[in-house]
Enzyme design. Structure first.
Site, short mmCIF file in Angstrom:
data_model
loop_
_atom_site.label_atom_id
_atom_site.label_comp_id
_atom_site.label_asym_id
_atom_site.label_seq_id
_atom_site.Cartn_x
_atom_site.Cartn_y
_atom_site.Cartn_z
N TRP A 163 -70.33 1.18 20.94
CA TRP A 163 -69.74 0.35 19.90
C TRP A 163 -69.78 1.08 18.57
O TRP A 163 -70.54 2.05 18.40
CB TRP A 163 -70.34 -1.06 19.84
CG TRP A 163 -71.85 -1.21 19.69
CD1 TRP A 163 -72.80 -0.23 19.77
CD2 TRP A 163 -72.55 -2.43 19.47
NE1 TRP A 163 -74.05 -0.77 19.61
CE2 TRP A 163 -73.93 -2.11 19.43
CE3 TRP A 163 -72.17 -3.76 19.30
CZ2 TRP A 163 -74.92 -3.09 19.21
CZ3 TRP A 163 -73.15 -4.72 19.10
CH2 TRP A 163 -74.52 -4.39 19.05
N ASN A 164 -68.93 0.61 17.66
CA ASN A 164 -68.75 1.30 16.38
C ASN A 164 -68.81 0.32 15.22
O ASN A 164 -68.53 -0.87 15.40
CB ASN A 164 -67.37 1.96 16.32
CG ASN A 164 -67.11 2.88 17.47
OD1 ASN A 164 -67.86 3.81 17.72
ND2 ASN A 164 -66.04 2.63 18.21
N HIS A 166 -55.89 -3.71 3.41
CA HIS A 166 -54.44 -3.49 3.45
C HIS A 166 -54.12 -2.17 4.14
O HIS A 166 -53.45 -1.31 3.60
CB HIS A 166 -53.86 -3.54 2.03
CG HIS A 166 -54.04 -4.89 1.38
ND1 HIS A 166 -53.00 -5.77 1.13
CD2 HIS A 166 -55.18 -5.53 0.96
CE1 HIS A 166 -53.48 -6.87 0.58
NE2 HIS A 166 -54.80 -6.75 0.46
N HIS A 220 -50.50 -4.95 8.37
CA HIS A 220 -51.40 -5.92 7.76
C HIS A 220 -50.64 -7.04 7.08
O HIS A 220 -49.45 -6.93 6.81
CB HIS A 220 -52.35 -5.24 6.77
CG HIS A 220 -51.70 -4.79 5.50
ND1 HIS A 220 -51.12 -3.55 5.37
CD2 HIS A 220 -51.53 -5.40 4.30
CE1 HIS A 220 -50.62 -3.42 4.15
NE2 HIS A 220 -50.85 -4.53 3.48
N ASP A 238 -50.39 -9.53 3.75
CA ASP A 238 -50.75 -9.76 2.35
C ASP A 238 -50.89 -11.26 2.14
O ASP A 238 -49.93 -12.01 2.36
CB ASP A 238 -49.62 -9.28 1.42
CG ASP A 238 -49.60 -7.77 1.21
OD1 ASP A 238 -50.47 -7.07 1.72
OD2 ASP A 238 -48.67 -7.31 0.51
N HIS A 281 -53.71 -11.88 -3.09
CA HIS A 281 -53.62 -10.44 -3.36
C HIS A 281 -53.02 -10.17 -4.74
O HIS A 281 -53.27 -9.14 -5.33
CB HIS A 281 -52.77 -9.80 -2.26
CG HIS A 281 -52.49 -8.35 -2.41
ND1 HIS A 281 -53.44 -7.43 -2.78
CD2 HIS A 281 -51.34 -7.64 -2.22
CE1 HIS A 281 -52.89 -6.22 -2.81
NE2 HIS A 281 -51.63 -6.32 -2.50
N HIS A 288 -44.15 -8.78 -4.26
CA HIS A 288 -45.51 -9.26 -4.46
C HIS A 288 -45.52 -10.39 -5.52
O HIS A 288 -46.14 -11.44 -5.32
CB HIS A 288 -46.43 -8.13 -4.93
CG HIS A 288 -46.79 -7.14 -3.85
ND1 HIS A 288 -46.01 -6.07 -3.52
CD2 HIS A 288 -47.88 -7.06 -3.05
CE1 HIS A 288 -46.61 -5.38 -2.55
NE2 HIS A 288 -47.74 -5.96 -2.25
MN MN Z 1 -50.85 -5.14 1.27
#
Ligand code: MN
Length: 256
Positions: free
Chosen positions: A61-62, A69, A73, A75, A79, A206
């Site tokens: 495992w990590n 982002h 992904h 937003d 944001h 945005h």
């Molecule tokens: Mn973004």
């Protein structure tokens, strides 16, 4: 038969297909690079905790290190300054993450002009030809840009004036914010054009879209397999409490 039973029967019969719109997430996945004095997020990295060794003889495992982002992904409204009273990523009602796909194909225009931007007339023309955008739709801006997503330089397409990638004009972004969509989905590193920092307002998608409590979805691929209409998109960001976004697995349910 319930609607869910019909869907399951369609899957079993091969009449319905699950299409993955997500770009693979690795340290090489291109991420946004803002110019100084702005800070940038980190790319994904994996830190080994155990790898079938003394630290964990029967398990690997990590730890993951990443920005919110990174790669494909979502937003969330919080944001952006205009969306700060809106949803953080954990607060988004799940019903708002699932919706019909409306695909606008501007691959030819973006190949001709990497700075191509969607204008209200493009969106009005789509509505005139196809009817109104359904309530809660994911409006998908297909540009063919995902063909560069294994080459960070080509994906960013930057020169001394910054990146050159397709996006939306301020008037187009206002149109999107007023529309009944749940969110706007793109193939590029972010929902705004590469040159959007120089627009008024800067980064208009945005500004207007997140300000309208709607969502962005980035770095999608396989859009050439998505029908113009008739598909269902499921976006699944992690419910990071207070998070401004999250890497997401994005699946489409399409007719086979
Ligand atoms: Mn973004």
């Amino acid at each position: 038969m319930t609607a869910v039973a019909a869907l399951l029967a369609g899957l079993a019969a091969g009449e319905v297909e699950i299409l993955d719109l997500t770009a693979p997430l690795s340290p090489e996945t291109p991420i946004l690079q803002l110019p100084p004095p702005f800070a940038n997020t980190i790319p994904l990295s994996l830190e080994t905790v155990s790898d079938f060794d003394e630290a964990g003889p029967a398990w690997g495992w990590n730890n993951i290190h990443t920005g919110e982002h990174t790669g494909t992904h979502l937003d969330a409204p919080v944001h952006w300054a205009t969306g700060r009273d809106g949803y953080s990523v954990d607060a988004i009602p799940p019903s708002r993450l699932v919706g019909p796909a409306v695909v606008l194909d501007f691959t030819a225009e973006a190949a001709e002009d990497p700075d191509f931007v969607l204008e209200p007339e493009h969106l009005d023309k789509h509505v005139a030809n196809n009817g109104p955008i359904p309530e809660g739709a994911w409006l998908v801006f297909r540009t063919g840009w995902s063909r560069f997503n294994k080459d960070a330089a080509a994906f960013a397409n930057a020169d001394e004036n910054g990146p050159h990638t397709p996006g939306v004009s301020p008037a187009g972004a206002e149109w999107l914010a007023r529309s009944p969509i749940t969110g706007f989905a793109v193939e590029t590193v972010g929902v705004d054009a590469g040159q959007a920092g120089a627009m008024e307002p800067p980064f208009p998608v945005h500004h207007y879209l997140l300000g309208a409590n709607k969502f962005g979805l980035t770095q999608l691929q396989n859009l050439e397999r998505l029908p113009a209409s008739g598909a269902l998109i499921i976006a699944s960001p992690l419910p990071i409490v207070g998070g401004t976004g999250s890497p997401a697995r994005v699946l489409a349910i399409i007719p086979a």
